[in-house]
Each structure stands twice: as C-alpha cells, then as structure tokens.
Scaffold this motif. Structure first.
Motif, PDB file in Angstrom:
ATOM      1  N   UNK A   1     -11.218  -1.285   3.013  1.00  0.00           N
ATOM      2  CA  UNK A   1      -9.903  -1.720   3.504  1.00  0.00           C
ATOM      3  C   UNK A   1     -10.057  -1.948   4.997  1.00  0.00           C
ATOM      4  N   UNK A   2      -9.764  -3.178   5.425  1.00  0.00           N
ATOM      5  CA  UNK A   2     -10.044  -3.559   6.805  1.00  0.00           C
ATOM      6  C   UNK A   2      -8.928  -3.249   7.789  1.00  0.00           C
ATOM      7  N   UNK A   3      -7.668  -3.187   7.309  1.00  0.00           N
ATOM      8  CA  UNK A   3      -6.559  -3.025   8.248  1.00  0.00           C
ATOM      9  C   UNK A   3      -5.324  -2.513   7.522  1.00  0.00           C
ATOM     10  N   UNK A   4      -4.247  -2.386   8.254  1.00  0.00           N
ATOM     11  CA  UNK A   4      -2.998  -1.865   7.690  1.00  0.00           C
ATOM     12  C   UNK A   4      -2.326  -2.847   6.738  1.00  0.00           C
ATOM     13  N   UNK A   5      -2.804  -4.084   6.698  1.00  0.00           N
ATOM     14  CA  UNK A   5      -2.268  -5.069   5.765  1.00  0.00           C
ATOM     15  C   UNK A   5      -3.041  -5.039   4.446  1.00  0.00           C
ATOM     16  N   UNK A   6      -3.981  -4.114   4.346  1.00  0.00           N
ATOM     17  CA  UNK A   6      -4.788  -3.897   3.151  1.00  0.00           C
ATOM     18  C   UNK A   6      -5.644  -5.098   2.779  1.00  0.00           C
TER      19      UNK A   6
ATOM     20  N   UNK B   1      -7.632   8.916  -0.613  1.00  0.00           N
ATOM     21  CA  UNK B   1      -8.530   7.840  -1.034  1.00  0.00           C
ATOM     22  C   UNK B   1      -8.376   6.598  -0.155  1.00  0.00           C
ATOM     23  N   UNK B   2      -7.142   6.274   0.230  1.00  0.00           N
ATOM     24  CA  UNK B   2      -6.943   5.119   1.109  1.00  0.00           C
ATOM     25  C   UNK B   2      -7.626   5.343   2.451  1.00  0.00           C
ATOM     26  N   UNK B   3      -7.539   6.551   2.984  1.00  0.00           N
ATOM     27  CA  UNK B   3      -8.241   6.865   4.238  1.00  0.00           C
ATOM     28  C   UNK B   3      -9.751   6.719   4.071  1.00  0.00           C
ATOM     29  N   UNK B   4     -10.294   7.196   2.950  1.00  0.00           N
ATOM     30  CA  UNK B   4     -11.736   7.060   2.707  1.00  0.00           C
ATOM     31  C   UNK B   4     -12.134   5.597   2.586  1.00  0.00           C
TER      32      UNK B   4
ATOM     33  N   UNK C   1       0.817  -1.198   0.000  1.00  0.00           N
ATOM     34  CA  UNK C   1       0.000   0.000   0.000  1.00  0.00           C
ATOM     35  C   UNK C   1       0.853   1.251   0.000  1.00  0.00           C
ATOM     36  N   UNK C   2       2.115   1.100  -0.362  1.00  0.00           N
ATOM     37  CA  UNK C   2       3.028   2.239  -0.404  1.00  0.00           C
ATOM     38  C   UNK C   2       2.514   3.283  -1.389  1.00  0.00           C
TER      39      UNK C   2
END
Length: 164
Positions: free
Chosen positions: A47-52, A37-40, A18-19
């Motif tokens: 997107x459920x978590x930091x592992x995308x 967009x990632x935050x939205x 997700x870089x």
C-alpha cells in the motif's frame, strides 16, 4: 502475504475505501487485525499511500501485457467489450478506430497467467486474433490522470466559463 491480506486488498479495491469498519463488514476480519495488517502492508510497500494505491509489482502482479484485439462482430461492439472486460487480469479495455478493434491492458502474476489470458481471448467467438506485447518496464503508470496536469491547465480546460 497471506489469505487475510489478499482478502483485505480485494475488499479495499471493491469497496473503494480503507475504512476498517467497512472492511470488517465485508471480510469478517476483526477491526484491530485490519489496522495491524494495513500498517504491515504499508511498511512492506504494497500500500503506497493513504488513498490505498497498490504497488502491483510488490503485490505480485508485475507482468503487464498490452494486447491489440482484432474481432469480427455484427451489431454493437459493446457485447465483445463486455466479454473482454470479464477476463481475469484485464484492467483496461478501449474500443479503437484503426487497424485493430480493441486495445486491452492486463496486469498478471506470471507467464502462466499470460498463457491463460490468451486462451481466454481465443475462447471468445468474435476474437479473430490478438497481438500481444509484454511491457518490460513501465516508465509512467499513473492511476490518477489529474496528476499529469498542472492546476492552471485544469482550471483553464475544466472550469465552466460564464456565458458572455
């Protein structure tokens, strides 16, 4: 969700990251826009978590179909498997022993896509028939198998034991 959101999610899946910088290189979407967009997408639950990890229901791929595939082929099964793997929506292909040759799992948006999936299977010469099962509710669907084990079990089963 719009074109940019879908392109971002596809790039995340293809690149395995997700870089924002790598996503910019892949999509030409500005880095600041990617952050926004990632935050939205996180706030929407896509997107459920930091592992995308993605919630496929929220994304619009909520139809799961499990197929038993009966085939006739000569030589290696790998050629048939490769054709099954190329069908859009297919997420898992297993070569099996028993009554049928392959077990296939597909994640699709709707019933029209299920019809297309079956048509794609029928177009493969080696496929004799399929038996399709619609999943009505997923009670367990993990993307990381290690989550299903205790740490003690993993240590016991996977750590190489020193020779005696």
């Amino acid at each position: 969700m719009d074109d940019r959101d879908v392109r971002l999610l596809k790039a995340i899946s293809d690149l395995g990251t997700g870089s924002p910088e790598r996503l910019h290189e892949e999509t030409d979407i500005p880095v600041s826009t990617i952050h926004y967009r990632l935050n939205n997408l996180r706030e929407q639950g896509v997107i459920e978590n930091e592992l995308y990890d993605l919630d496929l229901d929220e994304l619009g791929l909520g139809v799961t179909v499990v197929l038993e595939v009966y085939t006739t082929y000569s030589g290696s099964y790998r050629g048939v498997a490769a054709e099954l793997e190329e069908i859009e929506g297919v997420t898992q292909v297993f070569f099996t022993m028993g009554e049928y040759d392959f077990m296939v799992v597909a994640r699709l948006p709707d019933s029209d896509a299920v019809e297309r999936l079956i048509t794609d299977f029928e177009a493969i010469d080696e496929v004799d028939r399929t038996n399709s099962t619609f999943v009505t509710s997923r009670t367990k669907d993990v993307t990381r198998p290690l989550q299903t084990y205790s740490l003690d079990t993993l240590l016991e089963e996977l750590v190489d034991q020193p020779p005696e």
